[in-house]
Design a protein around this motif. Structure first.
Motif, PDB file in Angstrom:
ATOM      1  N   ALA A  95       1.167   8.968  -7.446  1.00  0.00           N
ATOM      2  CA  ALA A  95       1.514   9.245  -6.048  1.00  0.00           C
ATOM      3  C   ALA A  95       1.938   7.977  -5.331  1.00  0.00           C
ATOM      4  N   THR A  96       1.300   6.870  -5.656  1.00  0.00           N
ATOM      5  CA  THR A  96       1.656   5.587  -5.030  1.00  0.00           C
ATOM      6  C   THR A  96       3.063   5.163  -5.427  1.00  0.00           C
ATOM      7  N   ASP A  97       3.405   5.373  -6.724  1.00  0.00           N
ATOM      8  CA  ASP A  97       4.742   5.015  -7.203  1.00  0.00           C
ATOM      9  C   ASP A  97       5.813   5.973  -6.693  1.00  0.00           C
ATOM     10  N   ASN A  98       5.384   7.197  -6.285  1.00  0.00           N
ATOM     11  CA  ASN A  98       6.284   8.203  -5.708  1.00  0.00           C
ATOM     12  C   ASN A  98       7.497   8.474  -6.596  1.00  0.00           C
ATOM     13  N   GLY A  99       7.230   8.614  -7.890  1.00  0.00           N
ATOM     14  CA  GLY A  99       8.272   9.002  -8.827  1.00  0.00           C
ATOM     15  C   GLY A  99       9.152   7.887  -9.337  1.00  0.00           C
ATOM     16  N   SER A 100       8.945   6.658  -8.897  1.00  0.00           N
ATOM     17  CA  SER A 100       9.844   5.562  -9.290  1.00  0.00           C
ATOM     18  C   SER A 100       9.862   5.264 -10.787  1.00  0.00           C
ATOM     19  N   PRO A 101       8.746   5.459 -11.546  1.00  0.00           N
ATOM     20  CA  PRO A 101       8.827   5.158 -12.990  1.00  0.00           C
ATOM     21  C   PRO A 101       9.592   6.212 -13.786  1.00  0.00           C
ATOM     22  N   LEU A 102       9.911   7.353 -13.188  1.00  0.00           N
ATOM     23  CA  LEU A 102      10.506   8.463 -13.928  1.00  0.00           C
ATOM     24  C   LEU A 102      11.977   8.614 -13.592  1.00  0.00           C
ATOM     25  N   SER A 103      12.794   8.796 -14.637  1.00  0.00           N
ATOM     26  CA  SER A 103      14.217   9.027 -14.416  1.00  0.00           C
ATOM     27  C   SER A 103      14.427  10.415 -13.806  1.00  0.00           C
TER      28      SER A 103
ATOM     29  N   PHE B  26       1.113  22.055  -7.356  1.00  0.00           N
ATOM     30  CA  PHE B  26       2.423  21.689  -6.798  1.00  0.00           C
ATOM     31  C   PHE B  26       2.282  20.531  -5.809  1.00  0.00           C
ATOM     32  N   VAL B  27       1.283  20.625  -4.924  1.00  0.00           N
ATOM     33  CA  VAL B  27       1.121  19.617  -3.874  1.00  0.00           C
ATOM     34  C   VAL B  27       0.566  18.315  -4.434  1.00  0.00           C
ATOM     35  N   ARG B  28      -0.444  18.412  -5.284  1.00  0.00           N
ATOM     36  CA  ARG B  28      -1.132  17.212  -5.769  1.00  0.00           C
ATOM     37  C   ARG B  28      -0.330  16.445  -6.816  1.00  0.00           C
ATOM     38  N   ILE B  29       0.403  17.162  -7.674  1.00  0.00           N
ATOM     39  CA  ILE B  29       1.070  16.505  -8.802  1.00  0.00           C
ATOM     40  C   ILE B  29       2.573  16.390  -8.598  1.00  0.00           C
ATOM     41  N   LEU B  30       3.259  17.512  -8.379  1.00  0.00           N
ATOM     42  CA  LEU B  30       4.721  17.496  -8.418  1.00  0.00           C
ATOM     43  C   LEU B  30       5.359  16.866  -7.191  1.00  0.00           C
TER      44      LEU B  30
ATOM     45  N   PRO C 143       4.366  14.363  -5.134  1.00  0.00           N
ATOM     46  CA  PRO C 143       4.412  12.903  -5.130  1.00  0.00           C
ATOM     47  C   PRO C 143       4.945  12.289  -6.418  1.00  0.00           C
ATOM     48  N   ALA C 144       4.714  12.922  -7.575  1.00  0.00           N
ATOM     49  CA  ALA C 144       5.070  12.293  -8.849  1.00  0.00           C
ATOM     50  C   ALA C 144       6.518  12.538  -9.248  1.00  0.00           C
ATOM     51  N   ALA C 145       7.101  13.652  -8.805  1.00  0.00           N
ATOM     52  CA  ALA C 145       8.478  13.975  -9.184  1.00  0.00           C
ATOM     53  C   ALA C 145       9.261  14.472  -7.964  1.00  0.00           C
ATOM     54  N   PRO C 146       9.424  13.618  -6.945  1.00  0.00           N
ATOM     55  CA  PRO C 146      10.086  14.071  -5.706  1.00  0.00           C
ATOM     56  C   PRO C 146      11.547  14.464  -5.901  1.00  0.00           C
ATOM     57  N   GLU C 147      12.272  13.756  -6.785  1.00  0.00           N
ATOM     58  CA  GLU C 147      13.677  14.107  -7.008  1.00  0.00           C
ATOM     59  C   GLU C 147      13.799  15.453  -7.708  1.00  0.00           C
ATOM     60  N   GLY C 148      12.932  15.695  -8.661  1.00  0.00           N
ATOM     61  CA  GLY C 148      12.935  16.985  -9.341  1.00  0.00           C
ATOM     62  C   GLY C 148      12.595  18.117  -8.390  1.00  0.00           C
ATOM     63  N   MET C 149      11.619  17.902  -7.516  1.00  0.00           N
ATOM     64  CA  MET C 149      11.267  18.921  -6.532  1.00  0.00           C
ATOM     65  C   MET C 149      12.411  19.158  -5.551  1.00  0.00           C
TER      66      MET C 149
ATOM     67  N   PRO D  39      -2.504  13.888   7.538  1.00  0.00           N
ATOM     68  CA  PRO D  39      -2.310  12.515   7.072  1.00  0.00           C
ATOM     69  C   PRO D  39      -2.171  12.421   5.555  1.00  0.00           C
ATOM     70  N   ALA D  40      -2.945  13.229   4.825  1.00  0.00           N
ATOM     71  CA  ALA D  40      -2.861  13.193   3.365  1.00  0.00           C
ATOM     72  C   ALA D  40      -1.519  13.716   2.878  1.00  0.00           C
ATOM     73  N   VAL D  41      -1.005  14.749   3.516  1.00  0.00           N
ATOM     74  CA  VAL D  41       0.293  15.306   3.132  1.00  0.00           C
ATOM     75  C   VAL D  41       1.406  14.293   3.382  1.00  0.00           C
ATOM     76  N   ARG D  42       1.365  13.636   4.528  1.00  0.00           N
ATOM     77  CA  ARG D  42       2.402  12.650   4.840  1.00  0.00           C
ATOM     78  C   ARG D  42       2.381  11.494   3.849  1.00  0.00           C
ATOM     79  N   THR D  43       1.191  11.117   3.405  1.00  0.00           N
ATOM     80  CA  THR D  43       1.082  10.062   2.396  1.00  0.00           C
ATOM     81  C   THR D  43       1.677  10.519   1.068  1.00  0.00           C
ATOM     82  N   LEU D  44       1.370  11.746   0.658  1.00  0.00           N
ATOM     83  CA  LEU D  44       1.902  12.266  -0.604  1.00  0.00           C
ATOM     84  C   LEU D  44       3.426  12.398  -0.569  1.00  0.00           C
ATOM     85  N   LEU D  45       3.964  12.693   0.605  1.00  0.00           N
ATOM     86  CA  LEU D  45       5.422  12.848   0.731  1.00  0.00           C
ATOM     87  C   LEU D  45       6.130  11.515   0.966  1.00  0.00           C
TER      88      LEU D  45
END
Length: 521
Positions: free
Chosen positions: A210-218, A273-277, A279-285, A512-518
């Motif tokens: 979530a911190t990386d917000n999808g940056s390690p994934l193509s 969906f909220v916890r994993i996808l 923050p971890a795969a924002p472009e895919g979502m 606040p938690a949602v805004r952080t995840l997004l």
């Protein structure tokens, strides 16, 4: 409260039901056998789930409400170093309400079962399965490692399968088999997606992802991950057209099985969906969000039309099946809120999750009570037998059924209103990059779905609660709300009203938690 203390409280809340499940299978101590051999183990279930509820309340009381976006009560221990898998637990403003809801509903189910044990095999097995189910659901909302999330997600399937297959009603084995096959197939696909994210990102830790917000994934990796994980989560959500296991499972399940299936298990899919996808795969979502929204609104209308068909006179509709189809519609609003990719929509989805758990849990309790009294949940039979119906013969039960119905249709001032409204607000103005024209259509279709929802629920209230007294033959006696039913249902009524009148209590945690995840949007 000190975070170290909360850390132990959270770990105890997750592990205590597991230990309680093992203890339930042992012979009771000589002094605790009670009046009959079954009473002690049922009392054991009430005690353990009551302690877990107390621990969850302690977590909520000790939670730092000024920083709900921060993971609290965290435990982080290396488990399988070679694979980078850790025992990582924690809660934030998103997971805390779901954890408390799980503890509350499981306790109410255990309390209800103490007085009204469903017919079936040994109560020992029933209590053990109920506690194992609670461990799996609590762990699903508390773990912060992808592999542990999958294990907790799967732990829930086995006890629910046996609760339906051994303590359910007609066609229980076929319905349980369909439930397990659908969810297992979805889980296999989901596991591949979770492994893809973990291996490509170099970590299975949800907080790091979530911190990386999808940056390690193509981009292509994110697309595959969202498709694979999303399919597995959508089965559990349940999203149209992957919902077909749900009506059969609900219809066959015992009362407490239906309450937990609707109130807790369906939330696991949308939580993923909220916890994993997100923050971890924002472009895919971002790519798949319009398709998710389209399927969500189809589910809203489809569920409502199915309920209308079941509610009409002469259709032979089953009331439990009708409420199950209503869940398809209500969870469609949750998925629509997630698909907006906006804080407003996602907050609405999380609020609707909690509201659905409270309201639909109450509805299934009430339908179970009607079945106990009449031996059937067939709407034509109920409408024919009850005549002046519940208002005339069991006014408290009739009032509760009407209350639950108007809460479910989204009456302002009750919990069902806010989640659906916020989901549509989010859809009216979706995240940048999404086609607003398409989302305006989705909003209009969802709004039409609310009208259909009101229609079928009011038909149900009219047919079951109203009608003319039989002047020829004396009306059959009908027991009104009993003491143990009042104890099990009152918390759900109170929380439904409280959440409707004071939505800020829940939104203040999630926003606040949602805004952080997004990504701080």
């Amino acid at each position: 409260m000190n975070d170290t203390v909360l850390q132990y409280v959270l770990a105890a809340a997750v592990l205590l039901p597991l230990l309680g499940a093992a203890a339930a299978l042992l012979p009771p101590p000589p002094g605790l056998k009670g009046k009959n051999p079954d009473q002690a183990v049922l009392r054991h279930g009430v005690t353990v789930t009551g302690l877990v509820l107390v621990l969850s309340i302690v977590l909520a009381a000790g939670f730092d409400h000024d920083n709900p976006a921060t993971m609290q009560a965290s435990t982080d221990i290396s488990w399988i170093p070679a694979l980078g898998i850790r025992i990582h637990l924690g809660i934030d403003g998103i997971s805390l309400p779901l954890l408390v809801l799980t503890a509350l509903l499981t306790f109410l189910c255990a309390l209800y079962s103490y007085f009204k044990m469903p017919a079936g095999p040994s109560p020992k097995a029933f209590v053990a399965l109920l506690l194992l189910l609670e461990t799996g659901t609590l762990a699903t909302f508390a773990v912060l490692d992808l592999v542990l999330f999958f294990l907790a997600f799967e732990t829930v399937l086995i006890p629910m399968y046996f609760l339906i297959a051994r303590w359910g009603g007609e066609n229980r084995e076929k319905s349980a088999l369909r439930f397990i096959l659908y969810t297992l197939l979805g889980s296999v696909i989901m596991l591949l997606g979770l492994l893809l994210i973990g291996l490509k990102a170099g970590t299975f830790d949800m907080v790091a992802l979530a911190t990386d917000n999808g940056s390690p994934l193509s981009h292509s990796t994110q697309l595959i991950a969202v498709l694979a994980i999303g399919l597995g989560l959508a089965v559990k959500a349940p999203m149209w057209p992957l919902h077909s296991w749900l009506p059969d499972a609900h219809t066959a399940a015992p009362t407490v099985g239906s309450v937990l299936l609707a109130g807790v298990l369906l939330k696991m899919g949308t939580y993923g969906f909220v916890r994993i996808l997100l923050p971890a795969a924002p472009e895919g979502m971002q790519t798949f969000a319009p398709y998710l929204a389209a399927l969500a609104v189809v589910g809203i209308v489809y569920g409502s039309l199915a309920c209308l068909a079941l509610a009409r006179r002469g259709a032979g509709g089953d009331l439990k099946r009708l409420i199950a189809y209503s869940s398809v519609g209500h969870m469609g609003f949750v998925l629509l809120g997630i698909a907006t990719l906006t804080p407003t929509g996602v907050n609405g989805a999380l609020f609707a999750n909690i509201a659905h758990g409270l309201i639909t849990g109450l509805l299934f309790f009430l339908v179970g009570a009607l079945k106990d009294r009449y031996g059937s949940t067939d709407l034509d039979s109920l409408a024919g037998q009850t005549g002046a119906a519940l208002y005339g013969k069991a006014p408290r039960m009739g009032g509760l059924l009407a209350f639950a119905a108007v809460a479910s249709l989204g009456l302002p001032g009750l919990a069902g209103f806010w989640g659906e409204m916020l989901a549509m607000f989010g859809s009216f103005k979706p995240a940048p990059g999404l086609d607003r024209g398409a989302y305006l259509v989705f909003t209009a279709v969802a709004a039409f779905g609310t009208l259909l929802t009101a229609a079928y629920l009011l038909v149900v209230v009219r047919r079951v609660c109203m009608g003319e007294r039989d002047t020829v033959q004396a009306a059959p006696a009908l027991a009104d709300v009993r003491g143990y039913e009042f104890a099990a249902w009152t918390p759900l009524v109170v929380l439904t009203v409280l959440a409707g009148l004071w939505p800020a209590a829940l939104l203040g945690l999630t926003d606040p938690a949602v805004r952080t995840l997004l990504g701080g949007s």
